[in-house]
Design a protein around this motif. Sequence first.
Motif, PDB file in Angstrom:
ATOM      1  N   ALA A  24       0.842  -1.192   0.000  1.00 29.78           N
ATOM      2  CA  ALA A  24       0.000   0.000   0.000  1.00 29.78           C
ATOM      3  C   ALA A  24       0.876   1.240   0.000  1.00 29.78           C
ATOM      4  CB  ALA A  24      -0.908   0.009   1.221  1.00 29.78           C
ATOM      5  N   SER A  25       0.418   2.269  -0.706  1.00 25.80           N
ATOM      6  CA  SER A  25       1.104   3.554  -0.718  1.00 25.80           C
ATOM      7  C   SER A  25       0.067   4.661  -0.718  1.00 25.80           C
ATOM      8  CB  SER A  25       2.037   3.675  -1.927  1.00 25.80           C
ATOM      9  OG  SER A  25       1.303   3.569  -3.127  1.00 25.80           O
ATOM     10  N   SER A  30      -4.694   6.234   6.728  1.00 26.49           N
ATOM     11  CA  SER A  30      -6.153   6.258   6.751  1.00 26.49           C
ATOM     12  C   SER A  30      -6.775   4.867   6.662  1.00 26.49           C
ATOM     13  CB  SER A  30      -6.679   7.111   5.590  1.00 26.49           C
ATOM     14  OG  SER A  30      -6.380   6.503   4.348  1.00 26.49           O
ATOM     15  N   ILE A  31      -5.950   3.840   6.472  1.00 25.32           N
ATOM     16  CA  ILE A  31      -6.474   2.482   6.286  1.00 25.32           C
ATOM     17  C   ILE A  31      -6.979   1.923   7.603  1.00 25.32           C
ATOM     18  CG2 ILE A  31      -5.927   0.126   5.619  1.00 25.32           C
ATOM     19  CD1 ILE A  31      -3.831   1.280   3.715  1.00 25.32           C
ATOM     20  N   TYR A  32      -8.198   1.396   7.569  1.00 19.52           N
ATOM     21  CA  TYR A  32      -8.753   0.745   8.743  1.00 19.52           C
ATOM     22  C   TYR A  32      -8.626  -0.778   8.653  1.00 19.52           C
ATOM     23  CZ  TYR A  32     -11.904  -1.201  12.143  1.00 19.52           C
ATOM     24  OH  TYR A  32     -12.410  -1.956  13.171  1.00 19.52           O
ATOM     25  N   ALA A  33      -8.921  -1.323   7.494  1.00 23.14           N
ATOM     26  CA  ALA A  33      -8.890  -2.780   7.352  1.00 23.14           C
ATOM     27  C   ALA A  33      -8.479  -3.157   5.936  1.00 23.14           C
ATOM     28  CB  ALA A  33     -10.247  -3.392   7.674  1.00 23.14           C
ATOM     29  N   VAL A  34      -8.042  -4.382   5.800  1.00 22.05           N
ATOM     30  CA  VAL A  34      -7.607  -4.910   4.507  1.00 22.05           C
ATOM     31  C   VAL A  34      -8.318  -6.242   4.261  1.00 22.05           C
ATOM     32  CG1 VAL A  34      -5.630  -6.093   5.556  1.00 22.05           C
ATOM     33  CG2 VAL A  34      -5.611  -5.555   3.095  1.00 22.05           C
ATOM     34  N   ALA A  35      -8.554  -6.531   3.010  1.00 20.72           N
ATOM     35  CA  ALA A  35      -9.211  -7.786   2.655  1.00 20.72           C
ATOM     36  C   ALA A  35      -8.592  -8.356   1.396  1.00 20.72           C
ATOM     37  CB  ALA A  35     -10.705  -7.579   2.451  1.00 20.72           C
ATOM     38  N   TRP A  36      -8.725  -9.645   1.257  1.00 22.59           N
ATOM     39  CA  TRP A  36      -8.374 -10.332   0.019  1.00 22.59           C
ATOM     40  C   TRP A  36      -9.655 -10.932  -0.562  1.00 22.59           C
ATOM     41  CZ3 TRP A  36      -3.598 -10.306  -2.250  1.00 22.59           C
ATOM     42  CH2 TRP A  36      -2.517  -9.877  -1.469  1.00 22.59           C
ATOM     43  N   CYS A  96      -6.341  -7.492  -3.566  1.00 21.41           N
ATOM     44  CA  CYS A  96      -6.206  -6.864  -2.260  1.00 21.41           C
ATOM     45  C   CYS A  96      -7.090  -5.612  -2.264  1.00 21.41           C
ATOM     46  CB  CYS A  96      -4.745  -6.503  -2.047  1.00 21.41           C
ATOM     47  SG  CYS A  96      -4.390  -5.528  -0.583  1.00 21.41           S
ATOM     48  N   ALA A  97      -7.737  -5.361  -1.148  1.00 24.30           N
ATOM     49  CA  ALA A  97      -8.590  -4.178  -1.025  1.00 24.30           C
ATOM     50  C   ALA A  97      -8.465  -3.624   0.389  1.00 24.30           C
ATOM     51  CB  ALA A  97     -10.042  -4.527  -1.322  1.00 24.30           C
ATOM     52  N   VAL A  98      -8.655  -2.330   0.524  1.00 27.13           N
ATOM     53  CA  VAL A  98      -8.637  -1.711   1.846  1.00 27.13           C
ATOM     54  C   VAL A  98      -9.839  -0.807   2.002  1.00 27.13           C
ATOM     55  CG1 VAL A  98      -6.122  -1.805   2.029  1.00 27.13           C
ATOM     56  CG2 VAL A  98      -7.224   0.283   1.189  1.00 27.13           C
ATOM     57  N   LYS A  99     -10.199  -0.584   3.254  1.00 25.66           N
ATOM     58  CA  LYS A  99     -11.251   0.378   3.553  1.00 25.66           C
ATOM     59  C   LYS A  99     -10.691   1.407   4.526  1.00 25.66           C
ATOM     60  CE  LYS A  99     -14.315  -2.454   5.584  1.00 25.66           C
ATOM     61  NZ  LYS A  99     -15.544  -2.793   6.372  1.00 25.66           N
ATOM     62  N   THR A 100     -11.186   2.615   4.394  1.00 27.53           N
ATOM     63  CA  THR A 100     -10.717   3.692   5.247  1.00 27.53           C
ATOM     64  C   THR A 100     -11.748   4.093   6.287  1.00 27.53           C
ATOM     65  OG1 THR A 100     -11.441   5.270   3.561  1.00 27.53           O
ATOM     66  CG2 THR A 100      -9.125   4.604   3.517  1.00 27.53           C
ATOM     67  N   TYR A 106     -15.035  -1.618   1.025  1.00 29.08           N
ATOM     68  CA  TYR A 106     -13.634  -1.610   0.618  1.00 29.08           C
ATOM     69  C   TYR A 106     -13.545  -0.676  -0.589  1.00 29.08           C
ATOM     70  CZ  TYR A 106     -12.695  -5.211   3.993  1.00 29.08           C
ATOM     71  OH  TYR A 106     -12.554  -5.881   5.169  1.00 29.08           O
ATOM     72  N   ASN A 107     -12.894   0.434  -0.396  1.00 29.99           N
ATOM     73  CA  ASN A 107     -12.967   1.494  -1.394  1.00 29.99           C
ATOM     74  C   ASN A 107     -11.715   1.671  -2.241  1.00 29.99           C
ATOM     75  OD1 ASN A 107     -12.001   2.274   1.127  1.00 29.99           O
ATOM     76  ND2 ASN A 107     -12.633   4.390   0.906  1.00 29.99           N
ATOM     77  N   TYR A 108     -10.666   0.913  -1.962  1.00 30.39           N
ATOM     78  CA  TYR A 108      -9.481   0.928  -2.812  1.00 30.39           C
ATOM     79  C   TYR A 108      -9.106  -0.519  -3.129  1.00 30.39           C
ATOM     80  CZ  TYR A 108      -9.075   5.812  -1.438  1.00 30.39           C
ATOM     81  OH  TYR A 108      -9.320   7.133  -1.226  1.00 30.39           O
TER      82      TYR A 108
END
Length: 119
Positions: A24-25, A30-36, A96-100, A106-108
Amino acid sequence: QVQLVESGGGLVQAGGSLRLSCVASGRTSSIYAVAWYRQAPGKDREFVAAATWICSAASYADSVEGRFTVSRDNGKATVYLRMSSLIPDDTAVYYCAVKTVRSGPYNYWGQGTQVTVSS
């Protein structure tokens, strides 16, 4: 904005292992959680695993429970998905996805990495 880049996919025989990476960059603070997630040909994208950004709590799809593990490199904005005892049904593009926002979607998302498991 957060950018995600996955890597580590490839071709592996059934029973083998792979470790996927997600770097991640951007505004990683701001990342709260990550998912696959993964998507096999002709199928909908499906949830694989998720964890808080510090990987203090993880959850897994029933199909991968006990075989896949989410972890993070301390001090780095890199999350891993360790996959073992792979089976042909694990063949898919892995994202891979992350949510803020804790309660948000999951918005990214990354661009995905192909995993192919041969029988």
